[in-house]
Design an enzyme around this catalytic site. Sequence first.
Site, mmCIF file in Angstrom:
data_model
loop_
_atom_site.group_PDB
_atom_site.id
_atom_site.type_symbol
_atom_site.label_atom_id
_atom_site.label_comp_id
_atom_site.label_asym_id
_atom_site.label_seq_id
_atom_site.Cartn_x
_atom_site.Cartn_y
_atom_site.Cartn_z
ATOM 1 N N TYR A 41 13.587 54.485 14.339
ATOM 2 C CA TYR A 41 14.198 55.843 15.118
ATOM 3 C C TYR A 41 12.769 56.903 15.102
ATOM 4 O O TYR A 41 12.999 57.830 14.346
ATOM 5 C CB TYR A 41 15.143 56.533 14.398
ATOM 6 N N TYR A 45 22.807 62.872 13.506
ATOM 7 C CA TYR A 45 22.485 61.494 13.123
ATOM 8 C C TYR A 45 21.906 61.533 11.750
ATOM 9 O O TYR A 45 21.137 62.466 11.405
ATOM 10 C CB TYR A 45 21.697 60.642 14.161
#
Length: 361
Positions: free
Chosen positions: A273, A263
């Site tokens: 995140y 990612y």
Amino acid sequence: MRETWRAHAVVSEQHWPQRPPCLVHLGQKGLSCLSSLRVPPPYSVMQTATATQAKALLAGHSTAQARQHQARAAAQVRALIARNAGKQVDLTGKVALIAGIGDASGYGWAIAKELANAGATIVIGTWPPVLKLFQMSLKKKATDEARKLDDGSLMEISKVYPLDAVYDTPEDVPEDVKNNKRYKGVGAFTIQEVVDQVKEDYGKVDILVHSLANGPEVTKPLLETSRAGYLAASSASAYSMVSMVSRFAPIMAPGSSVVSLSYMAAERTIPGYGGGMSSAKAQLESDTRTLAWEAGRKYGIRVNTISAGPLKSRAASAIGGDGEKTFIERAIDYSAANAPLSKDLYARSEERRVGKECRSR
């Protein structure tokens, strides 16, 4: 002054439906190599044309003329590659293990479908706590649409193994996990135990897909992440890949492929995140480069990772958010507002890319 010019065209193996030489040498000794290229009959005219050009070069044209011939030859090779790139990959007889599927959505499921479309035998590794739910969902009619392949048939899953990639061997499993009701009765679930089962059941793995990650403190900013939470994210999301390659590689033939999913947080700041997950993805990408070298030299297998875009999968939706929107919803909005091509992302988009990485040699 005239000089002989030899033309070279590097051809990437992944673009060919069959196994050609990586280097097409259009020199004096390269003509036999060119004629042995295993390409379909429609492209035989390309062989003849290129061979003729190579002979012209050897006849002694000027450097400028030779370069023109070389450019034409390279253009023809690129055209051939482009035509073959769109062809269906045939993975019949290949065994593909996709680790990290827990429902009929997300990248793992889509990758399994793409590999099934190509004829691969599909086996799945599922986290033990959701194993029974996943197996029950596969029996429901509601899942049939998600299982539908390009030809209208339903994807067949040869076997589903319980797999917790946090544990390498049975000795690594703590007593509280062994006695946990979510793990009781599922059978062997460590990485090495799954390797042993797959070897016994199929004898090999040709394609290994690492589609799993977990960060128990993913909703926390990095500043508030505990050491235990940080290391847990690294263990489940990064070291699991190292261990799987190390343990599965001995039953993977040369030319086999390993693919993981990364990612963009591995290289950019993505607020929300957290819990060390961005660090884990950075580790995954760094480890991929090292594993590609080491496993490539030792076992002859390929190791790659694909950095996928934001997909609203069940796992991503569980990260939470600020109340109004979840983390993944905000990530999707940002991508839609800033991406050069503002298109909605579906798991199908990434499955095609993974399919290309897993082409059979």
